[in-house]
Design an enzyme around this catalytic site. Structure first.
Site, PDB file in Angstrom:
ATOM      1  N   GLU B  60       0.913  -1.254   0.029  1.00 39.11           N
ATOM      2  CA  GLU B  60      -0.239  -0.047   0.107  1.00 39.11           C
ATOM      3  C   GLU B  60       0.833   1.409  -0.144  1.00 39.11           C
ATOM      4  O   GLU B  60       0.386   2.276  -0.556  1.00 39.11           O
ATOM      5  CB  GLU B  60      -1.034   0.029   1.214  1.00 39.11           C
ATOM      6  CG  GLU B  60      -2.257  -0.737   0.897  1.00 39.11           C
ATOM      7  CD  GLU B  60      -1.705  -2.245   1.302  1.00 39.11           C
ATOM      8  OE1 GLU B  60      -0.910  -2.847   1.736  1.00 39.11           O
ATOM      9  OE2 GLU B  60      -2.943  -3.143   1.148  1.00 39.11           O
ATOM     10  N   HIS B 129      -9.776  -5.068  11.114  1.00 40.72           N
ATOM     11  CA  HIS B 129     -10.505  -4.487   9.893  1.00 40.72           C
ATOM     12  C   HIS B 129     -11.842  -3.816   9.919  1.00 40.72           C
ATOM     13  O   HIS B 129     -12.520  -3.914   9.009  1.00 40.72           O
ATOM     14  CB  HIS B 129     -10.782  -5.939   9.317  1.00 40.72           C
ATOM     15  CG  HIS B 129      -9.522  -6.633   8.810  1.00 40.72           C
ATOM     16  ND1 HIS B 129      -8.662  -7.216   9.645  1.00 40.72           N
ATOM     17  CD2 HIS B 129      -9.197  -6.829   7.579  1.00 40.72           C
ATOM     18  CE1 HIS B 129      -7.593  -7.657   8.939  1.00 40.72           C
ATOM     19  NE2 HIS B 129      -7.992  -7.567   7.635  1.00 40.72           N
TER      20      HIS B 129
END
Ligand SMILES: Cc1ncc(C[n+]2csc(CCOP(=O)(O)OP(=O)(O)O)c2C)c(N)n1
Ligand SMILES: [Mg+2]
Lengths: 330, 329
Positions: B60, B129
């Site tokens: 990322e 998450h």
């Protein structure tokens, strides 16, 4: 080294002039810093001039350059005027970044210089961006990305090279190994002090060269750049170099001895280039003339920076967000 | 008008913009061959090929950097985060590069990149998450932040985002992808401007403000309150930066009460910002303190019974509205 093998006299003269300009520019910047005319950090490139100029000698004007906060050498080398560079250091609106970037954030879009980055290693990932764009658009422009030995320890370095290698992007990764990251020698930062060997892990070519002779640097950069232009992907080049000054102006440099610094200064890249020119039968008077022109240019830059206005608040507010579609630089 | 789901709306915006402008490309994990982790990008590889739909490794920080660097020199990349949770490892790229380069370069370099993906809690994916990342990003000048709740807003805002010359944080929702709604007919182009809230439902007793998934929670609460004779005006800001607080303030001047529902934690963020703006600009109109319904101040637990207590619920919204009206629940 032979003239025929390496740079022609005119080319070396040009490079010498730029290296001497960088040297004298930064010496004057250090003086202005001591006088309080420049604030914040000021990371000098003195001692490393041959690395930037060797690379730049092999580049086209339309190629991209991305580097660290130690960026005055690259900025001037790529064609920024001493005025725009000094005025930026002085925090003036006439500076290359209108006084918003300062020493660490020089940018020069007309010369495809994409900065001047302050977060160690992050720009190595960013630099893969212009290379991605060149490949995407089918252009044969390359991107040159400089970073320090210390940057090889952080994730941004790894991710940038990893992606560029995977996608065979036209980019040259250059580790300027000046032996220290701030006050820490590489013996205490790197398990593998031969940084070029990291290239193997990305399946790209890598090698190490000395960075004090601009002719040699230029010679060694030619093929990797040609290779990138041919679409064959990145190369990792470790250039061994040394900075004569502290990490930044606030660094007294207590982590190394004066003797060590003196020893390294025997390989002063500016003097080496000058001596090479004399050997090539360039007359001392001709060099003195060049030196005088540089002195004039630097003095003029300081005066210009001094007399320029600082940026105003209205400009500050206009620079937070761009007005879509109105790009004066396009 | 025709009805499509949110997922399709996001995809349509990307496809239309990629057809219009060759400089627009898409990159991210599993966006191509796998057809998207949440199938948002389904079929796009087949349509545009590997040059323009780029599968990335799990990096990322790296590919956010690539998107930013490519944007500086003229591309208009759409960078997908599989979920916004993973943007945390790219946070420095967004904070220090995307948001700052235009200013630091004195206006020389623009960064027309869109970062997009699902934000907020899905269902039982536990603490790492389930983040609502909006409070982190709304704090940063130099960014636009969009948080569409409906297919129409998702499509119209994403098209605007792709055409904008600044970096845009585009927050979708995993639990929103299946939500259906009306969008303009094919061939009818709608660009929704940033900084314009949408009054989803007019009302007279209390102003409810919500975006993203909690918007739907707020709408349900409004429906249930209507049955008890309480009329809610529901406002969806749609973009959190710029934030159209004026529409909220005007509404509060009429209703004299305000409840803000959001999925991020209490401390800071758009919810707190709205409370501040409402009390500053509608102080004399308020008949009750501005209340907020938000995630409880804990990391998200896995156990479903607890997850349900952490997230804003219809019941909590109903209670808060009643509190501002001083009626018993
Ligand atoms: C991510 C990050 N951590 C720490 C710093 C502070 N810092 C600035 S330069 C530097 C040393 C970097 O050394 P090196 O990469 O060898 O480059 P050099 O300064 O020697 O050119 C440090 C620690 C920073 N700018 N960014
Ligand atoms: Mg170093």
């Amino acid at each position: 080294m032979e003239d025929s093998l390496l740079l022609k006299k005119d080319e070396l003269l040009t490079l010498y002039k730029k290296m001497f300009l960088i040297r004298r520019f930064e010496e004057e910047a250090a003086r202005a810093y001591a006088q309080g005319k420049i604030g914040g950090f000021l990371h000098l490139y003195i001692g490393q001039e041959a690395v930037a100029m060797g690379a730049i000698a092999c580049m086209r004007p339309d190629d991209y350059f991305v580097t660290t906060y130690r960026d005055h050498g690259v900025a001037l080398g790529r064609g920024m005027t001493a005025r725009a560079c000094m005025a930026e250091l002085f925090g003036k609106v006439t500076g290359c970044s209108k006084g918003f970037g300062g020493s660490m954030h020089m940018f020069d879009r007309p010369n495809n210089f994409l900065g001047g980055h302050g977060i160690v290693g992050a720009h190595v990932s960013l630099a893969a961006g212009p290379a991605f764009k060149a490949k995407y658009m089918g252009e044969d422009r390359i991107t040159m990305c400089f970073f320090g030995d210390g940057a090889t320890n952080i994730g941004g370095f790894h991710e940038g090279i990893s992606l560029a290698a995977l996608w065979k992007l036209p980019i040259i990764f250059v580790c300027e190994n000046n032996q220290y990251s701030m006050g820490t020698p590489i013996s205490r930062t790197a398990a593998q002090p031969e940084f070029w060997k990291k290239a193997e892990g990305y399946n790209i070519p890598g090698f190490r060269i000395d960075g004090h002779d601009v002719r040699e640097v230029a010679e060694k950069f030619k093929e990797p750049i040609a290779r990138a232009r041919r679409g064959e992907g990145p190369t990792f080049i470790e250039v061994v170099t040394y900075r004569y000054r502290g990490h930044s102006m606030s660094d007294p440099g207590k982590y190394r001895t004066a003797a060590e610094v003196e020893e390294r200064k025997k390989q002063d890249p500016v003097r080496i280039a000058r001596d090479a020119l004399l050997e090539m039968k360039v007359k001392e008077e001709e060099l003195a003339k060049i030196d005088a022109l540089v002195e004039e240019e630097v003095a003029d830059a300081v005066k210009f920076a001094d007399e320029s206005d600082p940026p105003d608040e209205a400009l500050m507010h206009s620079l937070t967000l761009a007005k879509t579609g109105e790009d004066p630089y396009a | 008008m025709r009805e499509i789901n949110y997922r399709t709306a996001v995809r349509e915006a990307m496809v239309e913009e990629m057809m219009r402008d060759e400089r627009v490309c898409l990159m991210g994990e599993e966006v191509g061959h796998y057809q998207g982790a949440y199938k948002v990008t389904e079929g796009m590889l087949e349509k545009f090929g590997e040059r323009r739909v780029v599968d990335t490794p799990i990096a990322e920080f790296g590919f956010a950097g690539v998107g930013i660097g490519a944007a500086m020199v003229g591309l208009r990349p759409i960078v997908e985060f599989m979920t916004w949770n993973f943007s945390a490892v790219a946070f420095d790229q967004i904070l220090n590069n995307a948001a700052k380069l235009y200013q630091m370069s004195g206006g020389q370099y623009r960064v027309p990149v869109v970062f997009r993906g699902p934000n907020g809690a899905a269902r039982q994916v536990a603490a790492q998450h389930s983040h609502s990342m909006d409070p982190f990003y709304v704090n940063i000048p130099g960014l636009h932040v969009c948080a569409p709740s409906t297919p129409r807003d998702a499509k119209g805002l994403l098209k605007t985002a792709i055409r904008d010359d600044n970096p845009v944080i585009f927050l979708e929702g995993e639990t929103l992808y299946a939500v259906k709604g009306e969008v303009p007919d094919e061939g009818v182009e709608e660009l929704i401007p940033f900084g314009q809230a949408r009054i989803a439902q007019e009302g007279t007793d209390v102003t409810l403000v919500a975006w993203g998934r909690p918007y739907h929670t707020a709408m349900q609460a409004a429906e249930s309150l209507a049955k008890e004779g309480i009329s809610c005006e529901v406002i969806d800001p749609r973009t959190l930066r710029p934030l159209d607080h004026r529409t909220v303030v005007e509404s509060v001047k009429k209703t004299n009460r305000c409840v803000i529902v959001h999925e991020h934690w209490e401390h800071g963020g758009t919810g707190a910002q709205l409370v501040d703006l409402v009390q500053r600009e509608a102080f004399d109109y308020l008949d009750a303190p501005v209340l907020r319904v938000h995630n409880q101040d804990v990391s998200m637990p896995y156990a479903v019974n607890l997850e349900n207590t952490v997230l804003p619920t219809v019941e909590r919204v109903v209670d808060a509205v009643k509190k501002t009206l001083y009626v018993a629940s």
